[in-house]
Enzyme design. Sequence first.
Site, PDB file in Angstrom:
ATOM      1  N   SER D 236       5.022  -3.168  -2.106  1.00 14.70           N
ATOM      2  CA  SER D 236       3.752  -2.472  -2.203  1.00 14.70           C
ATOM      3  C   SER D 236       3.934  -1.092  -1.614  1.00 14.70           C
ATOM      4  O   SER D 236       4.894  -0.837  -0.886  1.00 14.70           O
ATOM      5  CB  SER D 236       2.675  -3.197  -1.371  1.00 14.70           C
ATOM      6  OG  SER D 236       2.375  -4.457  -1.896  1.00 14.70           O
ATOM      7  N   SER D 274       3.455  -5.539  -6.756  1.00 12.38           N
ATOM      8  CA  SER D 274       3.200  -4.456  -5.819  1.00 12.38           C
ATOM      9  C   SER D 274       1.703  -4.250  -5.642  1.00 12.38           C
ATOM     10  O   SER D 274       0.954  -4.201  -6.599  1.00 12.38           O
ATOM     11  CB  SER D 274       3.855  -3.175  -6.366  1.00 12.38           C
ATOM     12  OG  SER D 274       4.186  -2.294  -5.357  1.00 12.38           O
ATOM     13  N   ASP D 276      -0.492  -1.555  -4.719  1.00 13.16           N
ATOM     14  CA  ASP D 276      -0.379  -0.112  -4.526  1.00 13.16           C
ATOM     15  C   ASP D 276      -1.762   0.517  -4.477  1.00 13.16           C
ATOM     16  O   ASP D 276      -2.479   0.540  -5.477  1.00 13.16           O
ATOM     17  CB  ASP D 276       0.442   0.487  -5.666  1.00 13.16           C
ATOM     18  CG  ASP D 276       1.834  -0.156  -5.761  1.00 13.16           C
ATOM     19  OD1 ASP D 276       2.278  -0.748  -4.770  1.00 13.16           O
ATOM     20  OD2 ASP D 276       2.456  -0.063  -6.833  1.00 13.16           O
TER      21      ASP D 276
END
Lengths: 350, 350, 350, 350
Positions: D236, D274, D276
């Site tokens: 991430s 991830s 993000d």
Amino acid sequence: MNNQKRIRDYGVRIGTLPTGPLNAITDVAGVLVGHATISEGAVRTGVTAVLPHSGNLFRDKLMAACHVINGFGKTAGTIQIEELGTIETPLILTNTLSVGIAFDAVVQHMLAANADIGITAGTVSPLIAECNDGFLNDIRGGHVQHRHVHEAIAAASEQFTEGAAGAGTGMSCYGLKGGIGSASRQFPLDGKLYTLGALVLANFGLIEDLTIAGRNIGPAIQTIEAAKTRQKEQGSIIVILATDAPANERQLKRLCRRAVAGIARTGSFIANGSGDVVIAFTTANRISHDEKRAIVPQAMLTDSQINPLFRAVVDSSEEAILNALITAEAMTGRDGNERRCLAEYQHLLY
Amino acid sequence: MNNQKRIRDYGVRIGTLPTGPLNAITDVAGVLVGHATISEGAVRTGVTAVLPHSGNLFRDKLMAACHVINGFGKTAGTIQIEELGTIETPLILTNTLSVGIAFDAVVQHMLAANADIGITAGTVSPLIAECNDGFLNDIRGGHVQHRHVHEAIAAASEQFTEGAAGAGTGMSCYGLKGGIGSASRQFPLDGKLYTLGALVLANFGLIEDLTIAGRNIGPAIQTIEAAKTRQKEQGSIIVILATDAPANERQLKRLCRRAVAGIARTGSFIANGSGDVVIAFTTANRISHDEKRAIVPQAMLTDSQINPLFRAVVDSSEEAILNALITAEAMTGRDGNERRCLAEYQHLLY
Amino acid sequence: MNNQKRIRDYGVRIGTLPTGPLNAITDVAGVLVGHATISEGAVRTGVTAVLPHSGNLFRDKLMAACHVINGFGKTAGTIQIEELGTIETPLILTNTLSVGIAFDAVVQHMLAANADIGITAGTVSPLIAECNDGFLNDIRGGHVQHRHVHEAIAAASEQFTEGAAGAGTGMSCYGLKGGIGSASRQFPLDGKLYTLGALVLANFGLIEDLTIAGRNIGPAIQTIEAAKTRQKEQGSIIVILATDAPANERQLKRLCRRAVAGIARTGSFIANGSGDVVIAFTTANRISHDEKRAIVPQAMLTDSQINPLFRAVVDSSEEAILNALITAEAMTGRDGNERRCLAEYQHLLY
Amino acid sequence: MNNQKRIRDYGVRIGTLPTGPLNAITDVAGVLVGHATISEGAVRTGVTAVLPHSGNLFRDKLMAACHVINGFGKTAGTIQIEELGTIETPLILTNTLSVGIAFDAVVQHMLAANADIGITAGTVSPLIAECNDGFLNDIRGGHVQHRHVHEAIAAASEQFTEGAAGAGTGMSCYGLKGGIGSASRQFPLDGKLYTLGALVLANFGLIEDLTIAGRNIGPAIQTIEAAKTRQKEQGSIIVILATDAPANERQLKRLCRRAVAGIARTGSFIANGSGDVVIAFTTANRISHDEKRAIVPQAMLTDSQINPLFRAVVDSSEEAILNALITAEAMTGRDGNERRCLAEYQHLLY
């Protein structure tokens, strides 16, 4: 395709996944692309049609999603995709001021093929995306007519021209000539090979940012003078993604949201004036307009195995942009405005 | 307005806030509304133009926001509002298949007034919203032409007709005749009186759900038979909100998101086939296209004091719908399809 | 349920669809609800757990979606639902300042049941929703502890208490005592009966707006004086929707977006200070954490047949709120603050 | 900062804009960063606090926005930023399973400083962002405690450590050691110099994709073996953007949406696992919790002049990631898992 020399022909490789046979969006079975090109003197514009399949799209809709990277744009038809998760018409690309004509032409096209629209079947939602070709094209002249839209649809085939063709005719990209580009990637899922293809209408970016396979060659290109004649960045990019892998709407939206990485790799910082829109569809999940069942089976991906599709989106988007740049030829258009082309600077690619 | 008998004239009161002098969106200073009505035989359609101000909207844009309640619709122009927070053209309402023509007509209108569009100023983003009038109107016939859009813009004034006028001409609402309606509310902020007005294009709902001021009178209305002739719900509602209070884009979006409460109070469960879109703008924050400064002052609300505006949105949206219903007269249109009107059932209002 | 007298017992009917046997979210097979109630003196708070199914939710996730009506709230876990379309833990409701403790307690609960989390399986995403019970509860005291969360999960069953129980213990609604409420509806799809249930944590609204089955009885309730002791509206509502109909993520989000109509019918204008969040899941589409296949079959609805579910959402949300109000008993809490209850005004219901 | 050797010290230049004096987010006046680092044996985690200003953030909120690039994450606090456009607490970064503790610790911190929260002032919305450090850290052990959050807040200063410090302690990035990194850029607006800074918690990417200033050096790095020990990508990245330029909420969100271009330039294709998230705030627009006025002045940018900020976002995000990579030292953690560091491969940078 069409014997044009593409970015791979200059030794540039993007990513590690294999391409489809055509290295184009039409590697996804059923997808067709057609152009109507209007190119003479100050008139440099046109229409590109992407047919998700060659049947009646209103009756057999495809599952779809869209994503707006930067909304300085006039793309019509996104809110219904967002709500219903389907496309039901050919996708039309054209210049920004011709969206209305293209919308109307698609309505005509769909009415002709479906006698129930507006009577018992409700309405139809055209999907029209656009970029601004006003630097090279007399965009105020309104040269796109209904027939150009119909011609582009009729011309749709697996083989199509890249660069300054169709909607790409008058487009600019990174201060050079831009236009239509495409690429594809293949990957296995459950032991079977699937394809994802991208088609772009590339009309964005500033010359100093142009980056090819990681090399920022923009500053070395001597058309900086020409680029300066355009005071502001006002470009856009439309990315159309097609796959035969059975993603659902949420997953198709996830695909859309990766295209920006491909764009960024070519050097763009996603400038203010850009209308950057991504549309994705899968040919694997069809929605019948005349469905009688309340509950229907569909297939979806396991998200933990979606990464190959994400790579395919990023790599094919990047390569599609580069194909648009390298295939487009130099052009002089409205008011003597001109764009040089990347092929003139091919020595910088090696 | 225009001597039509409105819902208040039947003793129905919505909420406790006072109305503006006209009880219409045009109570917001500068806002004008104009119609072009096409109504004869099977042709029951038209265009309504809402002018956020009477000057050059491209040069003096107004801060704006939008919200999609249900996206089964073809409204064009939303993505740029979302990105840039401004409207820069008249807002056009028309039938769903005429969005393309209306888009093109607005482009023509804007090009005529701004010689720099497409040359040095980039593009312009028309905002076209729509509902489907195909039950009463020969919508396949394509009867809206460019001139109707220009006429509606030219006709814009503070006084305007509600019900079956302009874009409302062929619309249906709760199985009855629908169309254009409006209302407004006033409230103090920092000791000064401000106004918020709503205009709706009401074309949604099933007869059994119709609810007026909390009373579900739908089932009692004896046009249920007629309503049954329309197999599916396929309606929509467009809500335009105007205020002279200086909200910013985020706050205008918050306003948009309250309109659904007004719609729900009239009985709707926001059905599948409805394309329900809300657009809000403030006349208090102008954005000059030719702004030279990089940093400009604007005013915004303190969110903890925004509730009066929220109430104004809900109450004026609800009342605007009721005004559309009560002012619209019964109509027979395409293929003999007919809609009775609420006024025929006025005894149920008391 | 639990022998409490509910709104139907007072003759109030909401909509026309039939309810499930319990008229509660637990009519959806597998869904369980449990409370931990902390209620004495100035401490009026608690935890409510909704278990989408009684197995290991991390291993067998359910397809889900969420929608924020008004984001003045602290609900944790929404972004992963949005991205991945699944829930993988029990849903926890509690007071707004205890979200952190509840998050941590769910992490503990999930780690205990899944040895691979944090080692090979990545992370887990708790879903914690909240309202502010600070009017009746010493919310600054931090009385919710990890064990209360675990107790609520352990207590989950088909039968559960409504009103001032669990997370609903200290909540207020329309100036009266609020809390937990539930309702359900049934409808056929393809000839088979399906169920949709709603559970609300109701803590919103101003007394003057309270509307029951269309009748605005708020002004008549003589607790207006008491309501005035709370200067500002700061309420919220959490709505959890469960169904055994096989909607996909997009469709579940569409369901979520209808709940606001049910809320609006009870009189709310969706005030500024309200943190209004809707979460929906289906028990029909399971996503295995350990899925080996890249492509999996799922079922979805035909959108043109989704209206019964929309009605079910609106009606069950409205009735759940009314059930919360009518089952909650009057309470005196922190600093002697008190809330009267709707049951005291039952004569106004007839 | 802190005498660490940063990416510029190796001759790597990102973009053409000048940096601020520290080349860090703390170049934006008032912004402070503090760490609490927990690093010994199998325990490799911590907390990083970003203070948007050093006063009482609840009373003087800053205008803010956020954007989710990929929502496989547990960040708490985003929905209120989205709705109200403000941050009102320190921003806390930590490991993914400690979000609950961090949330609770921030609540304690805010209650201590504001006696009205929970009594007359409603609630407070902590903002907790996270990445998963479970490869190097015994994340199941729950080693982050309330005091670590308080320590990080107390330690906040203009100078701070990058790499394996605070929340960055146990993070991995492109198969190497990752962690905290920062950078800044300056640009003129109306003749005055403004600053934009980025701070990242970098914990994403696969080794083969690592790209520095356009050069894909990942494949050449010989830790591919080590990287293979981690079966799945599960990383991430959190990006925090601060500026003293007076953008409004819409514009701050536009800034957030550019960070992905900086991330993409380092090689990422924004993988499935991830989480993000980008958060942006401006120190130029303050919102007083105790504002008495209903209408307040604020400043905003002219969007046509926003490009320098967009460049600043992309370039400083990219450089912040590289700073995280180059300052982080090799580490052995939980179960003997180890990460080599980029500095060991510095010869590849030239």
